[in-house]
Design an enzyme around this catalytic site. Structure first.
Site, PDB file in Angstrom:
ATOM      1  CB  SER D  70      82.850  10.553  16.486  1.00 30.66           C
ATOM      2  OG  SER D  70      82.303   9.556  17.312  1.00 30.66           O
ATOM      3  CD  GLU D  71      86.596  15.024  19.210  1.00 27.28           C
ATOM      4  OE1 GLU D  71      86.801  13.800  19.040  1.00 27.28           O
ATOM      5  OE2 GLU D  71      86.351  15.510  20.328  1.00 27.28           O
ATOM      6  CG  ASP D  96      94.710  21.736  23.283  1.00 23.40           C
ATOM      7  OD1 ASP D  96      95.817  21.864  23.774  1.00 23.40           O
ATOM      8  OD2 ASP D  96      93.810  22.603  23.402  1.00 23.40           O
ATOM      9  CB  ILE D  98      93.178  20.394  15.626  1.00 23.45           C
ATOM     10  CG1 ILE D  98      92.988  20.526  14.129  1.00 23.45           C
ATOM     11  CG2 ILE D  98      94.641  20.529  16.017  1.00 23.45           C
ATOM     12  CD1 ILE D  98      91.558  20.653  13.691  1.00 23.45           C
ATOM     13  CG  HIS D 140      92.272  20.008  27.767  1.00 24.72           C
ATOM     14  ND1 HIS D 140      92.733  18.762  27.458  1.00 24.72           N
ATOM     15  CD2 HIS D 140      90.915  19.882  27.822  1.00 24.72           C
ATOM     16  CE1 HIS D 140      91.709  17.917  27.356  1.00 24.72           C
ATOM     17  NE2 HIS D 140      90.598  18.576  27.565  1.00 24.72           N
TER      18      HIS D 140
HETATM   19  C1  LIG Z   1      89.281  13.895  21.653  1.00 24.57           C
HETATM   20  C2  LIG Z   1      88.557  14.508  22.790  1.00 24.57           C
HETATM   21  N1  LIG Z   1      87.302  14.939  22.617  1.00 24.57           N
HETATM   22  C3  LIG Z   1      86.624  15.507  23.620  1.00 24.57           C
HETATM   23  C4  LIG Z   1      87.197  15.665  24.847  1.00 24.57           C
HETATM   24  C5  LIG Z   1      86.466  16.347  25.989  1.00 24.57           C
HETATM   25  N2  LIG Z   1      86.056  15.346  26.996  1.00 24.57           N
HETATM   26  C6  LIG Z   1      86.806  15.114  28.073  1.00 24.57           C
HETATM   27  S1  LIG Z   1      86.189  13.879  29.002  1.00 24.57           S
HETATM   28  C7  LIG Z   1      84.895  13.676  27.956  1.00 24.57           C
HETATM   29  C8  LIG Z   1      83.864  12.642  28.224  1.00 24.57           C
HETATM   30  C9  LIG Z   1      84.453  11.288  28.286  1.00 24.57           C
HETATM   31  O1  LIG Z   1      83.452  10.365  28.557  1.00 24.57           O
HETATM   32  P1  LIG Z   1      83.798   8.872  28.861  1.00 24.57           P
HETATM   33  O2  LIG Z   1      84.743   8.370  27.830  1.00 24.57           O
HETATM   34  O3  LIG Z   1      82.529   8.129  29.015  1.00 24.57           O
HETATM   35  O4  LIG Z   1      84.605   8.923  30.237  1.00 24.57           O
HETATM   36  P2  LIG Z   1      84.068   9.381  31.652  1.00 24.57           P
HETATM   37  O5  LIG Z   1      84.277  10.837  31.756  1.00 24.57           O
HETATM   38  O6  LIG Z   1      82.638   8.998  31.755  1.00 24.57           O
HETATM   39  O7  LIG Z   1      84.925   8.635  32.610  1.00 24.57           O
HETATM   40  C10 LIG Z   1      84.960  14.557  26.901  1.00 24.57           C
HETATM   41  C11 LIG Z   1      83.985  14.651  25.828  1.00 24.57           C
HETATM   42  C12 LIG Z   1      88.519  15.219  25.007  1.00 24.57           C
HETATM   43  N3  LIG Z   1      89.167  15.357  26.164  1.00 24.57           N
HETATM   44  N4  LIG Z   1      89.170  14.635  23.983  1.00 24.57           N
END
Ligand SMILES: Cc1ncc(C[n+]2csc(CCOP(=O)(O)OP(=O)(O)O)c2C)c(N)n1
Ligand SMILES: Cc1ncc(C[n+]2csc(CCOP(=O)(O)OP(=O)(O)O)c2C)c(N)n1
Ligand SMILES: [Mg+2]
Ligand SMILES: [Mg+2]
Lengths: 327, 338, 327, 338
Positions: D70-71, D96, D98, D140
């Protein structure tokens, strides 16, 4: 334990009345001034919604913090921001509370714990969580309050904040002022399910749906919310159903409103009238006392207006001042 | 006789004519009809600035969609719909609100085609009001075209008059790439000749607002007006400026700018955006890299200071570049010349 | 009316099995290839979650559209994207399905209705609403599906989309794959209330909480959701509780997981094993037939790998190609 | 003997030392501890890039806060907390992202002080990884410092080596304004001398990486390394470049850049951001407006093309400015000289 609004003492009730009436008079004055072309910018008036801001802020002191909306004058006054500085700010005067650089949509007074009106719908919710986080981390026992419109209930910033506040158990209260509209769009249409309060449950926090034109209802719900916050148990959500007496902003033709909608609300749902009836009926305050307040407030606001009109504008050097603390 | 219309009406006409022509165009935004769900009049607003007025009555709720205050959701929906066969025209009420929804433009719409190996088309238009002068304060007065110009994959359009507004909006709607279309708040009521028939103005074709051989002046949006006043005044002093309105900052008609500098040897860039990494700097850099040999004086940038937009009228008027400052910059350019 | 997974015919069941097995073999192959340093970039593997993608996509054809996540290989295969083009894409080859410019995190195939993996968590939700809006406006009767992780349930883009889809009655289904973690963070902690499905109620749409390792449970819930969507009644939310067999991405040490957590999930909650038991127990498919599929799939993926390794990379001119349709 | 550390460790040390010194500092971000709520190890990640490792063990969950994805909420919470007495250091995993939370920086943190008449202080640091080279694709790998530099009210810091990383992060944390602190992905494992004791490097003080009199080369972040390789090679050819690393793009040490151009008469700007309205253009514009008299050749900009970042290694390597292209630009500058 929170006391109920009906348990407030005479002086507290008088203070609540004073703040509500001050908001009303302030807004009516601003409206005239704006219509006459003597006030720059955009103004969104709070008239009709006074009981929400005051019902909430009667629980707060200067060290508690609120974050407001684009419709912020009422929150300021309820939180103790002084009318002369506000009036000057709205007139873009140098000794306005923001030195004339904020205006109606960004009016703030950190010394009073008022972290600003905000012209980005929903942006205040995370900021209030921040105030709450600071209170929690520093152990001050204070709270953050986020005032939000019904329209803000659909903004990602707000929905994320509900979740974050819940899992971090932040001492914050989300107060949704449901005045039926976001600009011209009906809240009953824009909010899936029709009501904001359903979202409390989804984010695992207590939710209160109250008549926002009833000061006592707001005060009591806020009492419970703030108790919970101060006990460290986390956030609450209050949906206060209220009514906007004027347009979205000054200039709004309001053709989207129903026939007699405003007239009947003014007749039946005026929070000031309701408060007056209540305290007079209970014989805690007397009519003469309230009338005296009205007169005093009218004079005070008129004086503030005169002073604001006469006050000097910012100076050219102010343009580039205060962008940074240092640069 | 010329048909005189405001910018607002020119934009409105472009929307009507295009939606009439192509049923895949939908309009999406806050209160772009207005009154949705309310007891009173529907189609009560036509957008905060009245640009979309009448669309709902003409094209109905399936093609003219009011939204909740959920910029990410509705902009993203438009982007997804664009990639799925519609041509959405979104209204982002003020460009300042891009902060809550930039991802759907910068990381999604702008990058689909490239990331997907050229297989996507995302014909979405984001119309948005910008600019200072309305005493609207720091969050409703910005000129953020540099952000949009910076992002590869986006196009960025800034009309400066009613004629261009109509023709550029038509072109934007017909364009197959994501386009940010910036409407200056102070120009909505501006009047000018607007032909009734549909016409599209190609992107990357600057308009030479005034020809001249002494100094090249580049300006966009409302700054074209400010610059026009300045150069008219300067002409009276015998300084002939060539005033260029690029009309689109991305793609940019670099040829017209460079050719002009070749002939004048002097450049003044006027821009309402913030100065650092802004569009004025972009044009100045173009000159320094591509027209250095022709330049005979330092480039002059006329921009607001590196500050938010102030509320107070006295300060806001100082903030906005005006004809005096532009004229002074032209004089400085001429004086410094070699 | 939707048919239940148990009513699927032999060929459909075989197809479901084929897709799930293909995903598994694909992911295991990718993992080895990545570990051996022969594949660039970041990869997030879908092994363990196959029943979700396939249970959902068995309801869809090429004209229905899905939007995926960073963990997108399974969604691609379930939606019919061809393995050779995928394998080449992951190897950054010129005739990869995105010409080597997307990679694992942005793999897409619009011809198959696969609108892309997405490296921005939650960004797919509005995009799927867009596909749904297009279907609705153009009257195609098609749907949009948004695959989301549990972590995405806290992202503003997603929460706003739930509301918008609901009030616009969009033919879209939000499929939350709750594999217990967002990176190393537990979903039970990050989601207020612990479960995504509570949010369905808040945004006034049906919610289904299903065992995501049970193909039939997913299939049935999706059947109901898609019926509703196709009837024009609006969105639904499915929370599929599932399990990630590998780390968040390759390279993740996974120390945050409980002792034997993965082992026991592999032993008890392998969706492929469960599917096999189910169809063999019901005697709809026979072991030899499934084994033959396994062999064919292994060969097919191995061939795809060999072809991908041998394929040429993009050419320098590709760097500046396809930024715009025209510029 | 010099104490050798990676950039990652230098940053980690700065965080530890500052949090030790000042109890009002809190760290907030995704998986910056890691394992929150899980059955296994807590503090399992220390952030996606391992920069915050150990903070949770040392300072506990009240000061090291993992967040949901929740940025907007957590960045905004940090901003609100900064305005309320804390000094939050937020990790935005990649710059990215942002796009989903820019509002809280550009419209809130950056503008509070100005809008509130100088009465607010918002000491928030947003640490974020940026840059290409990891085959991480278009979402990214961006270098978005131009966006941050563009916004009045923000500061923008880009360390290029471990020593600067520590000193600049300390300065950022002690600074009373909102600071975006950009950490290049490719530099985390980069090693260099890092003193153990705390030290802060003032903003707006460029580092002169190499002195020289023939050509001024300005570069930030990873581009400093690329440029350093190029200028070393060029020195062998007898071309002496002055390599300047501004270290902070806002505020910018314009004096150092201008002085250098005064002496060399030539400018090559190397930047990893997109070219249009980017930081390279910003520096080129500075030269064209403020050092025109000294310039003896066209300014050369060495940037990626106006495209998203491609996934394929072959393309990404072409995308990123490299020593060959930088050297070629220097040669072009020298050749074109007058
Ligand atoms: C807006 C955003 N915040 C953070 C990330 C970094 N990130 C990539 S995957 C991930 C976890 C995602 O978890 P979930 O939605 O449960 O999917 P899963 O990996 O378990 O399939 C994060 C925090 C991102 N890619 N985009
Ligand atoms: C992010 C964002 N979107 C849109 C707007 C334009 N806008 C200003 S006020 C408003 C309506 C707000 O409605 P509500 O939240 O119900 O508050 P009310 O005006 O009724 O007090 C809108 C859409 C904005 N300021 N910010
Ligand atoms: Mg409202
Ligand atoms: Mg997950």
């Amino acid at each position: 334990m929170s006391i109920s609004g009906l348990q407030l003492d005479r002086e507290q009730l008088l203070e609540a009345y004073r703040r509500m009436r001050t908001i009303r008079v302030f807004e009516e004055t601003v409206r005239e001034e704006f219509e006459a072309g003597r006030m720059p910018g955009f103004v969104h008036l709070y008239a009709g919604e006074e009981a929400v801001a005051v019902g909430v802020c009667m629980h707060l002191d200067d060290a508690d913090r609120i974050v407001s909306t684009h419709r912020g004058h009422g929150h300021c006054i309820a939180k103790g921001v002084e009318v002369p500085g506000m009036m000057k700010e709205l007139h873009a005067r140098r000794d306005g509370v923001c030195h004339g650089k904020g205006g109606s949509m960004h009016i703030a007074d950190l010394d009073r714990g008022m972290m600003g009106a905000n012209a980005i719908v929903g942006a205040g919710a995370p900021l209030a969580c921040g105030a709450a986080l600071a209170a929690k981390t520093l152990g001050t026992g204070k709270v953050g309050v986020s005032f939000l419109g019904d329209g803000a209930a659909n903004q990602g910033a707000v929905l994320e904040s509900l979740n974050l506040a819940s899992i971090w158990s932040l001492p914050v209260v989300f107060v949704f002022e449901n005045n039926g509209y976001a600009e011209s769009t009906a809240s009953s249409w824009a909010i899936a399910g029709g009501e904001v309060v359903r979202r409390a449950e989804a984010f695992a926090m207590p939710g209160y749906s109250v008549d926002g034109t009833d000061f006592f209802a707001v005060f009591d719900a806020m009492g419970q919310a703030i108790d919970r916050a101060r006990r460290g148990e986390g956030p609450s959500l209050i949906e206060a159903r209220t009514v906007r007496f004027f347009g979205h902003h000054e200039g709004d033709s309001q053709t989207y409103r129903g026939t007699n909608e405003v007239e009947s609300a003014r007749a039946d749902r005026d929070c000031l009238v309701r408060f007056r009836e209540r305290v007079l009926g209970a014989k805690v305050l007397d009519p003469a006392g309230l009338d005296a307040e009205d007169t005093a407030i009218t004079t005070m606001v008129a004086n503030a207006l005169a002073a604001a009109r006469a006050a000097p504008p910012p100076e050219p050097g102010d343009l580039t001042a205060d962008v940074y603390v240092s640069y | 006789m010329a048909r005189i219309r405001t910018t607002r009406d020119a934009l409105n006409e472009a929307l009507h004519q295009e939606m009439e022509r192509d049923p895949s165009i939908v309009a999406i935004g806050l209160d772009i009809a207005g009154g949705t769900g309310s007891a009173g009049e529907q189609d009560a607003w036509g957008g905060a600035n009245g640009v979309t007025r009448g669309l709902w009555r003409r094209f109905g709720p399936a093609r003219v969609l009011d939204t909740p205050i959920s910029e990410t959701a509705y902009l993203g929906t438009a982007v997804g719909a664009a990639a799925s066969g519609l041509r959405p025209v979104v209204e982002l009420m003020y460009n300042d609100f891009i902060g809550v929804c930039f991802d759907q433009l910068m990381n999604q719409a702008a990058k689909f085609r490239y990331m997907f190996g050229g297989k996507a088309r995302t014909p979405v238009v984001v119309r948005t009001a910008f600019g200072a002068g309305f005493r609207a304060g720091a969050q409703h007065s910005q000129s953020l075209h540099a952000l949009f110009t910076h992002v590869p994959g986006l196009k960025c359009v800034i009309p400066s008059n009613p004629y261009d507004a109509k023709g550029l909006l038509m072109a934007a709607i017909r364009d197959d790439d994501p386009v940010v279309f910036l409407e200056h708040q102070a120009l909505y009521d501006n009047k000018g000749a607007v032909p009734e028939e549909p016409y599209a103005i190609p992107f990357a074709e600057a308009s030479i607002v005034r020809e001249g051989t002494d100094v090249t002046v580049v300006a966009t949006g409302r700054m074209v007006q400010m610059a026009a006043q300045a150069v008219t005044r300067l002409a009276a002093d015998g300084i002939e400026c060539e005033l260029i309105d690029p009309r689109t900052t991305s793609p940019l008609d670099t040829d017209s700018i460079l050719e002009s500098i070749e002939s004048t040897g002097r450049l003044v860039v006027v821009d309402e955006g913030a100065p650092r990494c802004g569009f004025a700097a972009d044009v100045a850099a173009l000159a320094a890299t591509e027209a250095f040999g022709a330049l005979r004086a330092p480039v002059q940038m006329v921009t607001p200071p590196h500050t938010p937009v102030p509320f107070a009228p006295e300060l806001e008027d100082l903030y906005i570049p005006d004809p005096d400052r532009i004229a002074a910059a032209v004089h400085a350019s001429v004086r410094a010349g070699r």
